[in-house]
Write a protein that holds these residues in place. Structure first.
Motif, mmCIF file in Angstrom:
data_model
loop_
_atom_site.group_PDB
_atom_site.id
_atom_site.type_symbol
_atom_site.label_atom_id
_atom_site.label_comp_id
_atom_site.label_asym_id
_atom_site.label_seq_id
_atom_site.Cartn_x
_atom_site.Cartn_y
_atom_site.Cartn_z
ATOM 1 N N ASN A 182 25.658 -6.592 -24.649
ATOM 2 C CA ASN A 182 26.701 -5.855 -25.474
ATOM 3 C C ASN A 182 26.309 -4.403 -25.544
ATOM 4 O O ASN A 182 27.381 -3.691 -25.034
ATOM 5 N N SER A 183 25.273 -3.983 -25.366
ATOM 6 C CA SER A 183 24.819 -2.698 -25.292
ATOM 7 C C SER A 183 23.379 -2.647 -24.561
ATOM 8 O O SER A 183 22.434 -2.651 -25.049
ATOM 9 N N PRO A 184 23.605 -2.334 -23.326
ATOM 10 C CA PRO A 184 22.629 -2.228 -22.128
ATOM 11 C C PRO A 184 21.677 -1.230 -22.806
ATOM 12 O O PRO A 184 20.237 -1.120 -22.738
ATOM 13 N N LYS A 185 22.134 0.163 -22.967
ATOM 14 C CA LYS A 185 21.193 1.207 -23.538
ATOM 15 C C LYS A 185 20.722 1.118 -24.721
ATOM 16 O O LYS A 185 19.315 1.349 -24.637
ATOM 17 N N GLY A 207 15.204 -7.632 -16.739
ATOM 18 C CA GLY A 207 15.012 -6.373 -15.765
ATOM 19 C C GLY A 207 16.178 -6.514 -14.996
ATOM 20 O O GLY A 207 16.801 -5.645 -14.560
ATOM 21 N N ALA A 208 16.519 -7.947 -14.079
ATOM 22 C CA ALA A 208 17.583 -7.805 -13.316
ATOM 23 C C ALA A 208 18.885 -7.526 -13.884
ATOM 24 O O ALA A 208 19.681 -6.748 -13.476
ATOM 25 N N SER A 209 19.334 -7.899 -15.124
ATOM 26 C CA SER A 209 20.480 -7.588 -15.729
ATOM 27 C C SER A 209 20.794 -5.979 -16.039
ATOM 28 O O SER A 209 21.680 -5.558 -15.946
ATOM 29 N N LEU A 210 19.466 -5.578 -16.707
ATOM 30 C CA LEU A 210 19.522 -3.991 -17.013
ATOM 31 C C LEU A 210 19.657 -3.095 -15.596
ATOM 32 O O LEU A 210 20.318 -2.275 -15.652
ATOM 33 N N ALA A 211 18.978 -3.791 -14.631
ATOM 34 C CA ALA A 211 19.104 -2.925 -13.289
ATOM 35 C C ALA A 211 20.618 -2.919 -12.601
ATOM 36 O O ALA A 211 20.772 -2.015 -12.068
ATOM 37 N N ARG A 212 21.473 -3.811 -12.903
ATOM 38 C CA ARG A 212 22.716 -3.875 -12.591
ATOM 39 C C ARG A 212 23.639 -2.647 -13.299
ATOM 40 O O ARG A 212 24.574 -2.047 -12.647
ATOM 41 N N LEU A 214 21.865 -0.041 -15.750
ATOM 42 C CA LEU A 214 21.349 1.101 -15.775
ATOM 43 C C LEU A 214 20.124 1.098 -14.516
ATOM 44 O O LEU A 214 19.194 0.919 -14.891
ATOM 45 N N PRO A 215 20.609 1.305 -13.368
ATOM 46 C CA PRO A 215 19.415 1.063 -12.235
ATOM 47 C C PRO A 215 18.454 2.303 -12.407
ATOM 48 O O PRO A 215 17.223 1.681 -12.225
ATOM 49 N N ARG A 216 18.740 3.373 -12.534
ATOM 50 C CA ARG A 216 17.617 4.261 -12.588
ATOM 51 C C ARG A 216 16.806 4.578 -13.893
ATOM 52 O O ARG A 216 15.530 4.585 -13.809
ATOM 53 N N ASP A 245 14.189 10.335 -20.552
ATOM 54 C CA ASP A 245 12.934 10.336 -20.074
ATOM 55 C C ASP A 245 12.346 9.163 -19.243
ATOM 56 O O ASP A 245 11.631 9.394 -18.504
ATOM 57 N N ALA A 246 13.275 8.175 -19.361
ATOM 58 C CA ALA A 246 12.975 7.111 -18.284
ATOM 59 C C ALA A 246 13.302 7.719 -16.890
ATOM 60 O O ALA A 246 12.464 7.270 -15.949
ATOM 61 N N LYS A 247 14.370 8.292 -16.558
ATOM 62 C CA LYS A 247 14.638 8.844 -15.164
ATOM 63 C C LYS A 247 13.398 9.846 -14.728
ATOM 64 O O LYS A 247 13.198 9.628 -13.508
#
Length: 601
Positions: A182-185, A207-212, A214-216, A245-247
């Motif tokens: 629902n809210s990947p961020k 991680g696989a779902s989040l990488a699709r 929010l990859p960076r 910060d993650a980027k």
């Protein structure tokens, strides 16, 4: 009293019982005393020794003896710890008892210990036990709540809040699956609020779902965990700030002083980015640059992805990206971990990608001479020709191949010059190759390995083989020739040497002929001198009788054989004489008989 005169030890090896358990060996001592008695001392088994020590409440010694025997069961040792703890508890040594109870974690039910330490004076000891239980990840929510209550009773609010925060995060983990969809961020922000172990576990799962989506940002979080620089963020911070910060983890080099925890292996998160090869290459490159350990398969993956982007940059004409990817590929093939890829695996990868510079590097490392020569010849630059000449310094066959390749190069350049007029540039290149051929011929002269006929056939374009036309030139003898002027010095030197050799041989033959003539003249003079000797005999006796050498040799051999036979007969007679002398009763008669035979003289 008697004293020991002599002693000997006897030890039996361990044996295996029918149930698979190991039974310890026995040790005995046999002592012979001065009184003439023989005393046998036999060591008791481990179980008997442990039981005797337990009966005397010597639990520490009993545990030490049990540990010294590899066949002693672990469960029984744990039982000794429990008995020791209960013995100390009965004595009132609660602190010593809790130390022994800690050794029983994993085998003894925690509630058995907790109920004994619930009163107020024993709460610090209960906290010690619960912390050890928590460090081994064996606590339940009830245990965590009890530990938090104990911290509050000890007025340790900070530790109590930490326990509460971990409990809330564990509940957050259960709701992550719904949050990711629902809210990947928000899901990524929640993971960033976890401690490093929980964040790594959650990223490995989601991680696989989040990488699709929010990859960076996901890649930045993975890199921070791999570098050991991850630190939890407060949930009160905005998702945009956490994402930004993650980027940054992908853009700045790692500072080892900023490490907050032990780095996690890269392969844990690599599978999350299989659908995004560019991001996977970025993660692997960043981790490799910061000296994170990579498995051999990940290093091969990094080389493949780097060469794929290099090919794409070539196709699109992106010169900067092409140079950068080329530099990274060369670094992967030459750094201190390049052997982990496997030279042959790397060679397959660079061949499939058409990365000729990498092929040359691996051919040199694997000492693949023919392939290396072929690649240098295909390149054809001055540097490549220098490398070819360097390879031909000590091997005659390599020198033949190099010379054949140079002949091919000249023929191809001359053929191209006829089709397209390149001007002075083409002539300069041909002249450079002709100079290399001259240097190659000079090297052949110094080595003196290749026969001149073979070199002449190579220069004529008939191939580099020793007995056939097989070689780098193939069967195109008409088109694969070089100007005669390039070989004049070589041919002139060969002809001069041949002329000198022929002259030397002529002189030797002449000297031999003169020697033979002088010997023949000397023989004739000797024959004439023998015929001129005067003779006083009758005319019929003037001719000297002929001497038959073979007949004389036969007579000598016959005389020697007869002499040997007589010697053997005499030896046998002497043996018979002494044998009869030993056996005869009348020695005088025996002597007389053998004297008559001539044996005794």
């Amino acid at each position: 009293g008697h004293t020991a005169v002599r002693a000997a030890g006897v030890t039996t090896p361990p044996t295996r019982n029918a149930d698979g358990s190991v039974r310890a060996g026995r040790s005995s001592a046999v002592v012979f005393t001065s009184g003439g008695s023989l005393v046998t001392l036999t060591e008791k088994g481990t179980s008997e020794k442990v039981n005797l020590l337990v009966q005397k409440n010597l639990y520490s010694a009993a545990i030490f003896v049990a540990y010294a025997d590899p066949s002693y069961e672990t469960e029984e040792i744990t039982q000794l710890y429990r008995r020791h703890a209960e013995y100390l508890y009965r004595k009132g040594d609660y602190s010593g008892a809790i130390d022994q109870y800690i050794y029983t974690i994993g085998s003894l039910e925690p509630s058995h210990v907790i109920f004994r330490y619930l009163d107020a004076p024993k709460i610090p000891l209960l906290v010690k036990y619960l912390e050890e239980l928590r460090s081994r990840d064996l606590t339940t929510p009830v245990h965590n709540e009890l530990l938090r209550t104990c911290y509050l009773k000890l007025n340790d609010a900070e530790s109590a809040e930490a326990i509460a925060a971990v409990s809330s995060r564990s509940m957050d983990t259960e709701s992550l699956s719904t949050m990711v969809a629902n809210s990947p961020k928000d899901a990524l922000a929640t993971i960033c609020s976890f401690e490093a172990p929980q964040a790594a576990e959650a990223l490995a799962v989601y991680g696989a779902s989040l990488a699709r989506l929010l990859p960076r940002e996901t890649a930045g979080l993975a890199v921070s965990l791999c570098l050991g620089t991850f630190s939890p963020r407060k949930l009160s911070e905005s998702s945009a700030t956490i994402m930004a910060d993650a980027k940054k983890f992908l853009e700045h080099p790692n500072n080892h002083e900023d490490q907050a925890h032990e780095p996690y292996p890269v392969h844990i998160f690599a599978s999350c980015f299989m659908e995004n090869p560019k991001m996977l290459r970025l993660i692997l490159t960043h981790c490799n640059r910061n000296k994170c350990p990579l498995t051999p398969s990940l290093r091969r993956t990094l080389l493949e992805l780097t060469l794929a982007e290099w090919n794409q940059a070539k196709r699109t004409g992106d010169t900067e990206a092409e140079k950068l990817r080329r530099k990274e590929a060369i670094a992967s093939l030459t750094d201190s971990h390049c052997r982990e890829i496997g030279d042959y695996d790397a060679l397959v990868i660079v061949q499939l990608a058409g990365f000729e510079e990498g092929e040359l590097l691996l051919y040199e490392r694997l000492q693949m001479g023919p392939m290396l020569l072929s690649r240098y010849a295909k390149d054809g630059t001055e540097k490549a020709r220098r490398q070819m000449l360097a390879m031909a310094q000590s091997d005659g066959d390599v020198l033949a191949d190099v010379l054949g390749y140079f002949v091919n190069m000249v023929a191809e350049r001359l053929a191209d010059a006829e089709d397209v007029d390149d001007g002075e540039e083409s002539d300069d290149e041909v002249n450079d190759i002709l100079e290399d051929i001259s240097e190659c011929l000079a090297l052949a002269r110094r080595q003196n390995i290749l026969p001149p006929v073979r070199i002449a056939r190579i220069l004529a374009g008939e191939g580099t083989g020793q007995f056939s036309s097989a070689g780098v030139n193939g069967g195109q003898s008409q088109a694969r020739t070089v100007p005669l002027s390039v070989a004049l010095d070589y041919v002139g030197d060969i002809l001069d040497e041949s002329r000198k050799e022929i002259s030397r041989l002529k002189v030797e033959v002449e000297e031999y002929n003169q020697l033979c003539n002088s010997m023949e003249a000397e023989i004739e003079s000797l024959l004439k001198a023998s015929q001129a000797v005067p003779s006083h005999k009758e005319p019929s006796e003037d001719v000297s009788p002929r001497i038959n050498i073979e007949e004389m040799y036969a007579k000598v051999r016959l005389a020697l054989d007869e002499g040997d036979k007589e010697d053997n007969k005499a030896e046998l007679s002497r043996e018979a004489f002494w044998r009869e002398m030993d056996q005869s009763e009348d020695s005088f008669q025996t002597i007389a008989r053998f004297f008559a035979k001539g044996v005794i003289q």
